[in-house]
Design a protein around this motif. Structure first.
Motif, mmCIF file in Angstrom:
data_model
loop_
_atom_site.group_PDB
_atom_site.id
_atom_site.type_symbol
_atom_site.label_atom_id
_atom_site.label_comp_id
_atom_site.label_asym_id
_atom_site.label_seq_id
_atom_site.Cartn_x
_atom_site.Cartn_y
_atom_site.Cartn_z
ATOM 1 N N TYR A 1 0.850 -1.189 0.000
ATOM 2 C CA TYR A 1 0.000 0.000 0.000
ATOM 3 C C TYR A 1 0.884 1.236 0.000
ATOM 4 O O TYR A 1 2.006 1.217 0.506
ATOM 5 C CB TYR A 1 -0.882 0.033 1.248
ATOM 6 C CG TYR A 1 -2.055 -0.911 1.219
ATOM 7 C CD1 TYR A 1 -1.877 -2.258 1.488
ATOM 8 C CD2 TYR A 1 -3.331 -0.458 0.901
ATOM 9 C CE1 TYR A 1 -2.958 -3.136 1.448
ATOM 10 C CE2 TYR A 1 -4.413 -1.324 0.869
ATOM 11 C CZ TYR A 1 -4.212 -2.651 1.146
ATOM 12 O OH TYR A 1 -5.276 -3.515 1.106
ATOM 13 N N GLN B 1 0.806 5.538 0.948
ATOM 14 C CA GLN B 1 0.094 6.617 1.625
ATOM 15 C C GLN B 1 0.736 7.949 1.257
ATOM 16 O O GLN B 1 1.889 8.209 1.607
ATOM 17 C CB GLN B 1 0.112 6.426 3.141
ATOM 18 C CG GLN B 1 -0.711 7.470 3.885
ATOM 19 C CD GLN B 1 -0.677 7.283 5.391
ATOM 20 O OE1 GLN B 1 0.291 6.799 5.950
ATOM 21 N NE2 GLN B 1 -1.746 7.663 6.060
ATOM 22 N N ASN C 1 -1.390 13.229 4.220
ATOM 23 C CA ASN C 1 -2.756 13.568 4.644
ATOM 24 C C ASN C 1 -3.824 12.770 3.895
ATOM 25 O O ASN C 1 -4.947 13.251 3.716
ATOM 26 C CB ASN C 1 -3.009 15.073 4.479
ATOM 27 C CG ASN C 1 -2.048 15.899 5.287
ATOM 28 O OD1 ASN C 1 -1.808 15.635 6.461
ATOM 29 N ND2 ASN C 1 -1.431 16.886 4.654
ATOM 30 N N ARG C 2 -3.476 11.573 3.486
ATOM 31 C CA ARG C 2 -4.429 10.713 2.787
ATOM 32 C C ARG C 2 -4.476 9.338 3.452
ATOM 33 O O ARG C 2 -3.580 8.964 4.219
ATOM 34 C CB ARG C 2 -4.016 10.547 1.318
ATOM 35 C CG ARG C 2 -3.860 11.827 0.542
ATOM 36 C CD ARG C 2 -5.187 12.451 0.208
ATOM 37 N NE ARG C 2 -5.984 11.645 -0.682
ATOM 38 C CZ ARG C 2 -5.870 11.676 -2.013
ATOM 39 N NH1 ARG C 2 -4.999 12.472 -2.586
ATOM 40 N NH2 ARG C 2 -6.650 10.927 -2.754
ATOM 41 N N GLY C 3 -5.509 8.578 3.121
ATOM 42 C CA GLY C 3 -5.558 7.186 3.547
ATOM 43 C C GLY C 3 -4.655 6.333 2.676
ATOM 44 O O GLY C 3 -4.076 6.800 1.700
ATOM 45 N N LEU C 4 -4.533 5.077 3.026
ATOM 46 C CA LEU C 4 -3.699 4.171 2.261
ATOM 47 C C LEU C 4 -4.392 3.773 0.963
ATOM 48 O O LEU C 4 -5.620 3.632 0.920
ATOM 49 C CB LEU C 4 -3.391 2.901 3.060
ATOM 50 C CG LEU C 4 -2.232 2.978 4.039
ATOM 51 C CD1 LEU C 4 -2.537 3.892 5.193
ATOM 52 C CD2 LEU C 4 -1.861 1.577 4.525
ATOM 53 N N PHE D 1 -4.225 0.855 -2.199
ATOM 54 C CA PHE D 1 -3.726 -0.448 -2.614
ATOM 55 C C PHE D 1 -2.861 -0.311 -3.854
ATOM 56 O O PHE D 1 -3.237 0.367 -4.818
ATOM 57 C CB PHE D 1 -4.921 -1.355 -2.875
ATOM 58 C CG PHE D 1 -4.598 -2.654 -3.542
ATOM 59 C CD1 PHE D 1 -4.856 -2.842 -4.890
ATOM 60 C CD2 PHE D 1 -4.041 -3.690 -2.817
ATOM 61 C CE1 PHE D 1 -4.572 -4.033 -5.509
ATOM 62 C CE2 PHE D 1 -3.748 -4.898 -3.426
ATOM 63 C CZ PHE D 1 -4.018 -5.076 -4.780
ATOM 64 N N LEU E 1 4.769 7.346 1.682
ATOM 65 C CA LEU E 1 5.023 6.318 2.689
ATOM 66 C C LEU E 1 4.481 4.997 2.153
ATOM 67 O O LEU E 1 3.327 4.941 1.707
ATOM 68 C CB LEU E 1 4.323 6.726 3.988
ATOM 69 C CG LEU E 1 4.623 6.001 5.281
ATOM 70 C CD1 LEU E 1 6.119 6.009 5.575
ATOM 71 C CD2 LEU E 1 3.858 6.655 6.424
ATOM 72 N N PHE F 1 3.734 0.851 2.687
ATOM 73 C CA PHE F 1 3.502 -0.183 3.687
ATOM 74 C C PHE F 1 3.380 -1.546 3.025
ATOM 75 O O PHE F 1 2.624 -1.718 2.064
ATOM 76 C CB PHE F 1 2.210 0.085 4.466
ATOM 77 C CG PHE F 1 2.263 1.273 5.372
ATOM 78 C CD1 PHE F 1 1.796 2.509 4.949
ATOM 79 C CD2 PHE F 1 2.785 1.161 6.654
ATOM 80 C CE1 PHE F 1 1.847 3.609 5.793
ATOM 81 C CE2 PHE F 1 2.833 2.258 7.502
ATOM 82 C CZ PHE F 1 2.366 3.471 7.064
ATOM 83 N N PHE G 1 0.181 -4.900 9.093
ATOM 84 C CA PHE G 1 1.000 -3.947 8.344
ATOM 85 C C PHE G 1 2.395 -3.847 8.939
ATOM 86 O O PHE G 1 2.589 -3.956 10.148
ATOM 87 C CB PHE G 1 0.357 -2.564 8.354
ATOM 88 C CG PHE G 1 -0.852 -2.452 7.468
ATOM 89 C CD1 PHE G 1 -2.107 -2.762 7.955
ATOM 90 C CD2 PHE G 1 -0.726 -2.044 6.155
ATOM 91 C CE1 PHE G 1 -3.228 -2.666 7.136
ATOM 92 C CE2 PHE G 1 -1.840 -1.944 5.332
ATOM 93 C CZ PHE G 1 -3.085 -2.262 5.826
ATOM 94 N N GLY G 2 3.366 -3.570 8.069
ATOM 95 C CA GLY G 2 4.692 -3.208 8.525
ATOM 96 C C GLY G 2 4.698 -1.777 9.029
ATOM 97 O O GLY G 2 3.679 -1.084 8.987
ATOM 98 N N THR G 3 5.853 -1.327 9.486
ATOM 99 C CA THR G 3 5.967 -0.005 10.078
ATOM 100 C C THR G 3 6.088 1.106 9.046
ATOM 101 O O THR G 3 6.023 2.275 9.395
ATOM 102 C CB THR G 3 7.169 0.060 11.024
ATOM 103 O OG1 THR G 3 8.326 -0.406 10.321
ATOM 104 C CG2 THR G 3 6.935 -0.806 12.260
#
Lengths: 115, 111
Positions: free
Chosen positions: B36, B38, B41-44, B46, B88, B90, B101-103
Protein backbone atom coordinates in the motif's frame (compact mmCIF):
# COMPACT_ATOMS: atom_id res chain seq x y z
CA UNK A 1 -19.40 5.29 -5.50
CA UNK A 2 -18.14 7.52 -2.71
CA UNK A 3 -16.09 4.61 -1.32
CA UNK A 4 -15.25 4.88 2.37
CA UNK A 5 -16.22 8.15 4.02
CA UNK A 6 -15.27 9.33 7.50
CA UNK A 7 -16.52 12.18 9.63
CA UNK A 8 -15.33 14.43 11.11
CA UNK A 9 -12.02 15.23 9.40
CA UNK A 10 -10.60 16.93 12.48
CA UNK A 11 -11.59 17.06 16.14
CA UNK A 12 -10.14 18.39 19.37
CA UNK A 13 -11.38 16.79 22.58
CA UNK A 14 -10.76 17.54 26.21
CA UNK A 15 -9.65 14.75 28.52
CA UNK A 16 -12.67 12.73 29.65
CA UNK A 17 -14.97 13.76 26.82
CA UNK A 18 -16.54 11.20 24.55
CA UNK A 19 -17.16 11.14 20.84
CA UNK A 20 -18.08 8.88 17.94
CA UNK A 21 -16.07 8.67 14.74
CA UNK A 22 -18.33 7.84 11.85
CA UNK A 23 -17.45 5.51 8.97
CA UNK A 24 -19.66 4.61 6.03
CA UNK A 25 -18.97 2.57 2.90
CA UNK A 26 -21.18 2.21 -0.14
CA UNK A 27 -19.45 -0.76 -1.78
CA UNK A 28 -21.49 -3.43 0.01
CA UNK A 29 -18.33 -4.71 1.68
CA UNK A 30 -18.89 -7.09 4.54
CA UNK A 31 -15.51 -6.54 6.22
CA UNK A 32 -14.73 -3.24 7.96
CA UNK A 33 -11.78 -2.11 10.07
CA UNK A 34 -10.64 0.70 12.34
CA UNK A 35 -6.97 1.60 12.56
CA UNK A 36 -5.00 4.27 14.34
CA UNK A 37 -1.78 5.74 13.03
CA UNK A 38 0.47 7.58 15.44
CA UNK A 39 3.01 10.09 14.09
CA UNK A 40 5.79 8.35 12.17
CA UNK A 41 4.33 4.95 12.93
CA UNK A 42 2.52 2.22 11.10
CA UNK A 43 -1.10 1.22 11.45
CA UNK A 44 -2.48 -0.53 14.48
CA UNK A 45 -5.79 -2.37 14.26
CA UNK A 46 -8.33 -1.29 16.89
CA UNK A 47 -11.44 -3.29 15.98
CA UNK A 48 -12.80 -5.04 12.96
CA UNK A 49 -16.06 -6.54 11.77
CA UNK A 50 -16.74 -9.39 9.38
CA UNK A 51 -20.40 -8.52 8.95
CA UNK A 52 -23.39 -6.77 10.47
CA UNK A 53 -23.76 -7.72 14.12
CA UNK A 54 -20.24 -9.17 14.40
CA UNK A 55 -17.23 -7.32 15.79
CA UNK A 56 -13.87 -8.39 17.15
CA UNK A 57 -10.91 -6.80 18.89
CA UNK A 58 -7.68 -5.95 17.14
CA UNK A 59 -4.29 -5.11 18.63
CA UNK A 60 -5.24 -1.99 20.60
CA UNK A 61 -8.96 -2.08 21.57
CA UNK A 62 -8.71 -0.56 25.06
CA UNK A 63 -10.57 2.73 25.38
CA UNK A 64 -12.69 2.13 22.28
CA UNK A 65 -15.99 0.52 21.40
CA UNK A 66 -17.64 -0.32 18.10
CA UNK A 67 -20.96 -1.51 16.77
CA UNK A 68 -22.07 -2.80 13.38
CA UNK A 69 -25.82 -2.64 13.03
CA UNK A 70 -25.74 -2.27 9.23
CA UNK A 71 -23.42 -3.37 6.44
CA UNK A 72 -22.67 0.24 5.54
CA UNK A 73 -21.80 1.79 8.92
CA UNK A 74 -19.08 1.03 11.45
CA UNK A 75 -18.83 3.79 14.09
CA UNK A 76 -15.98 3.95 16.59
CA UNK A 77 -16.77 5.26 20.06
CA UNK A 78 -14.30 6.85 22.49
CA UNK A 79 -15.90 6.96 25.93
CA UNK A 80 -13.33 8.78 28.08
CA UNK A 81 -10.81 10.48 25.87
CA UNK A 82 -7.17 10.39 26.99
CA UNK A 83 -4.10 12.14 25.52
CA UNK A 84 -2.79 8.72 24.46
CA UNK A 85 -5.67 8.56 21.99
CA UNK A 86 -4.32 11.50 20.02
CA UNK A 87 -3.83 9.97 16.60
CA UNK A 88 -5.12 9.74 13.06
CA UNK A 89 -7.92 7.21 12.73
CA UNK A 90 -8.56 5.34 9.51
CA UNK A 91 -11.54 3.25 8.60
CA UNK A 92 -11.23 0.62 5.88
CA UNK A 93 -13.39 -1.99 4.20
CA UNK A 94 -12.94 -5.06 2.04
CA UNK A 95 -15.25 -7.41 0.21
CA UNK A 96 -14.34 -10.62 1.97
CA UNK A 97 -11.60 -12.58 3.63
CA UNK A 98 -10.86 -14.43 0.42
CA UNK A 99 -7.45 -13.53 -0.98
CA UNK A 100 -8.96 -12.34 -4.20
CA UNK A 101 -11.09 -9.83 -2.41
CA UNK A 102 -8.95 -8.85 0.47
CA UNK A 103 -7.46 -5.56 -0.58
CA UNK A 104 -8.73 -2.91 1.75
CA UNK A 105 -10.16 0.45 0.76
CA UNK A 106 -9.34 3.26 3.15
CA UNK A 107 -11.16 6.39 4.15
CA UNK A 108 -9.39 9.78 4.29
CA UNK A 109 -8.92 9.65 8.06
CA UNK A 110 -9.96 11.60 11.15
CA UNK A 111 -7.28 13.60 12.95
CA UNK A 112 -8.06 13.57 16.67
CA UNK A 113 -6.28 15.59 19.34
CA UNK A 114 -7.00 15.09 23.03
CA UNK A 115 -5.86 17.92 25.29
CA UNK B 1 1.89 -15.36 14.08
CA UNK B 2 2.01 -13.62 10.74
CA UNK B 3 4.27 -10.59 10.49
CA UNK B 4 6.13 -8.39 8.03
CA UNK B 5 9.23 -6.31 8.52
CA UNK B 6 10.36 -3.24 6.63
CA UNK B 7 14.02 -2.80 7.54
CA UNK B 8 14.42 0.72 6.16
CA UNK B 9 12.72 3.74 7.65
CA UNK B 10 13.60 5.84 4.62
CA UNK B 11 14.83 5.26 1.09
CA UNK B 12 16.29 8.09 -0.98
CA UNK B 13 16.62 7.82 -4.75
CA UNK B 14 17.23 10.21 -7.61
CA UNK B 15 14.51 10.71 -10.20
CA UNK B 16 14.95 8.34 -13.12
CA UNK B 17 16.85 5.77 -11.09
CA UNK B 18 15.39 2.38 -10.14
CA UNK B 19 13.95 2.07 -6.66
CA UNK B 20 13.52 -0.81 -4.25
CA UNK B 21 11.58 -0.80 -1.00
CA UNK B 22 12.25 -3.89 1.06
CA UNK B 23 9.84 -6.17 2.91
CA UNK B 24 10.40 -9.54 4.55
CA UNK B 25 7.67 -11.76 5.92
CA UNK B 26 7.12 -14.48 8.46
CA UNK B 27 4.02 -16.64 7.98
CA UNK B 28 2.72 -20.09 8.62
CA UNK B 29 1.25 -21.49 5.46
CA UNK B 30 0.97 -19.71 2.15
CA UNK B 31 1.67 -15.98 2.31
CA UNK B 32 -0.78 -13.45 0.94
CA UNK B 33 1.19 -10.22 0.65
CA UNK B 34 0.24 -6.66 -0.19
CA UNK B 35 1.77 -3.25 -0.80
CA UNK B 36 0.00 0.00 0.00
CA UNK B 37 1.04 3.62 -0.51
CA UNK B 38 0.09 6.62 1.63
CA UNK B 39 0.41 10.15 0.28
CA UNK B 40 0.50 13.05 2.76
CA UNK B 41 -2.76 13.57 4.64
CA UNK B 42 -4.43 10.71 2.79
CA UNK B 43 -5.56 7.19 3.55
CA UNK B 44 -3.70 4.17 2.26
CA UNK B 45 -4.12 3.11 -1.36
CA UNK B 46 -3.73 -0.45 -2.61
CA UNK B 47 -0.80 -0.96 -5.02
CA UNK B 48 -0.53 -4.69 -5.62
CA UNK B 49 -0.83 -8.13 -4.07
CA UNK B 50 0.71 -11.56 -4.28
CA UNK B 51 -1.62 -14.52 -3.84
CA UNK B 52 -0.11 -17.27 -5.93
CA UNK B 53 1.41 -17.79 -9.35
CA UNK B 54 4.10 -15.62 -10.93
CA UNK B 55 6.72 -14.34 -8.56
CA UNK B 56 6.74 -10.95 -10.26
CA UNK B 57 3.55 -9.05 -9.58
CA UNK B 58 2.65 -5.88 -11.46
CA UNK B 59 0.58 -3.17 -9.84
CA UNK B 60 -0.52 0.42 -10.10
CA UNK B 61 1.59 3.44 -11.16
CA UNK B 62 4.31 1.26 -12.74
CA UNK B 63 5.21 -0.52 -9.51
CA UNK B 64 5.97 -4.22 -9.30
CA UNK B 65 6.99 -6.56 -6.53
CA UNK B 66 9.09 -9.68 -6.51
CA UNK B 67 8.07 -12.58 -4.29
CA UNK B 68 11.03 -14.69 -3.17
CA UNK B 69 10.09 -17.72 -1.11
CA UNK B 70 13.62 -18.79 -0.24
CA UNK B 71 14.49 -15.34 1.11
CA UNK B 72 10.97 -14.74 2.52
CA UNK B 73 10.93 -11.36 0.83
CA UNK B 74 8.45 -9.28 -1.14
CA UNK B 75 10.36 -6.21 -2.29
CA UNK B 76 8.62 -3.37 -4.10
CA UNK B 77 10.35 -2.08 -7.23
CA UNK B 78 10.05 0.46 -9.98
CA UNK B 79 12.44 0.78 -12.92
CA UNK B 80 12.43 4.58 -13.03
CA UNK B 81 11.43 6.67 -10.01
CA UNK B 82 9.36 9.84 -10.25
CA UNK B 83 9.32 12.73 -7.79
CA UNK B 84 5.58 12.07 -7.44
CA UNK B 85 6.38 8.58 -6.07
CA UNK B 86 7.55 10.23 -2.85
CA UNK B 87 5.25 8.81 -0.16
CA UNK B 88 5.02 6.32 2.69
CA UNK B 89 4.91 2.67 1.63
CA UNK B 90 3.50 -0.18 3.69
CA UNK B 91 3.92 -3.90 3.24
CA UNK B 92 1.18 -6.12 4.70
CA UNK B 93 0.32 -9.79 5.17
CA UNK B 94 -3.12 -11.37 5.48
CA UNK B 95 -3.88 -12.97 8.85
CA UNK B 96 -6.62 -14.36 8.12
CA UNK B 97 -9.55 -11.89 8.49
CA UNK B 98 -7.33 -8.85 8.65
CA UNK B 99 -4.06 -7.40 7.40
CA UNK B 100 -0.91 -7.02 9.49
CA UNK B 101 1.00 -3.95 8.34
CA UNK B 102 4.69 -3.21 8.53
CA UNK B 103 5.97 0.00 10.08
CA UNK B 104 6.30 1.72 6.72
CA UNK B 105 9.16 3.05 4.60
CA UNK B 106 9.31 6.66 3.54
CA UNK B 107 10.43 6.98 -0.08
CA UNK B 108 11.98 10.29 -1.06
CA UNK B 109 12.67 10.84 -4.76
CA UNK B 110 14.92 13.82 -5.49
CA UNK B 111 14.78 15.74 -8.78
Amino acid sequence: NAGVTQTPKFRILKIGQSMTLQCTQDMNHNYMYWYRQDPGMGLKLIYYSVGAGITDKGEVPNGYNVSRSTTEDFPLRLELAAPSQTSVYFCASSYSRLPQGNEQFFGPGTRLTVL
Amino acid sequence: AQSVAQPEDQVNVAEGNPLTVKCTYSVSGNPYLFWYVQYPNRGLQFLLKYITGDNLVKGSYGFEAEFNKSQTSFHLKKPSALVSDSALYFCAVRSPDKLIFGTGTRLQVFP
